[in-house]
Design a protein around this motif. Structure first.
Motif, short mmCIF file in Angstrom:
data_model
loop_
_atom_site.label_atom_id
_atom_site.label_comp_id
_atom_site.label_asym_id
_atom_site.label_seq_id
_atom_site.Cartn_x
_atom_site.Cartn_y
_atom_site.Cartn_z
N UNK A 165 61.74 92.29 -23.60
CA UNK A 165 60.97 91.76 -24.74
C UNK A 165 60.08 92.85 -25.32
N UNK A 166 59.46 93.64 -24.45
CA UNK A 166 58.60 94.73 -24.90
C UNK A 166 59.40 95.73 -25.73
N UNK A 167 60.58 96.07 -25.27
CA UNK A 167 61.44 97.01 -25.99
C UNK A 167 61.73 96.50 -27.41
N UNK A 208 49.58 94.17 -16.41
CA UNK A 208 49.40 94.91 -15.17
C UNK A 208 50.66 95.57 -14.70
N UNK A 209 50.55 96.41 -13.66
CA UNK A 209 51.68 97.23 -13.21
C UNK A 209 52.91 96.43 -12.80
N UNK A 210 52.72 95.30 -12.13
CA UNK A 210 53.87 94.51 -11.69
C UNK A 210 54.22 93.40 -12.67
N UNK A 211 53.20 92.72 -13.21
CA UNK A 211 53.46 91.54 -14.04
C UNK A 211 54.09 91.87 -15.38
N UNK A 212 53.95 93.10 -15.85
CA UNK A 212 54.57 93.48 -17.12
C UNK A 212 56.07 93.77 -16.97
#
Length: 188
Positions: A144-146, A134-138
């Motif tokens: 880590x995503x990068x 979601x918009x805030x929880x991510x």
């Protein structure tokens, strides 16, 4: 007009202000469509019939709010040489299901042979999972995503050379957009 008006550069920078949303990059004729399509072609080339994957798919029960699984999600007419045509919501469900199939149903000797494919799909599943928070929880997971995106890009290019499309490049910029906005934008 915005691209060519130098007078507006002080308030609008087309490159800096180009914002991508993960749903369109990953799930709308995007990275997931290509990755799943190519992976299914690899399975078929190794003797795993698409019907077997469909049978596995039909046994899955999703949480009620996600709807029901349908065998036709993986029908042959949706599969091309390098793409699986599907709706974004279906792909959200397919990524972990196809990963589960790879982990549980592919014979052990073939699974060892395809271990890099399984790892690459695992990375993609984690990328989708973080974005879907979601918009805030991510946002707290942007670093880590990068790293997951970087690893996925590297491995995908090794496994499927020349298969990357422009949306693969856009995926590299999703973490920058999240960091800049402090939101994870989605087309959902």
């Amino acid at each position: 007009g915005l691209l060519h008006c130098a007078d507006l550069r002080a308030i609008f920078k087309p490159i800096d202000h180009y914002i991508r949303d993960w749903m369109h990059v990953l799930l709308s004729s995007g990275v997931v469509n290509t990755h799943i399509g190519l992976l299914l072609q690899v399975l078929i080339a190794h003797g795993i019939r698409l019907a077997l994957v469909q049978e596995f798919l039909a046994q899955i029960t999703l949480p009620q709010k996600h709807g029901k699984v349908h065998r036709e999600w993986l029908s042959p007419n949706r599969l091309s040489d390098d793409n699986l045509q599907s709706f974004a919501g279906v792909l959200l469900s397919l990524v972990p299901i196809v990963l589960l199939f790879m982990q549980k149903c592919v014979p052990m000797d073939l699974a060892r042979k395809l271990s890099r494919h399984i790892l690459c799909l695992t990375l993609l599943s984690k990328i989708v999972g973080i974005c879907a928070l979601g918009p805030e929880d991510a946002v707290p997971h942007v670093q880590a995503l990068r790293e997951l995106i970087r690893l996925h890009a590297q491995m995908f290019n090794e496994l499927y050379p020349l298969a990357a499309k422009p949306k693969f490049h856009h995926l590299l910029h999703i973490p920058d957009n999240i960091f800049y906005l402090q939101k994870c934008l989605s087309g959902f």
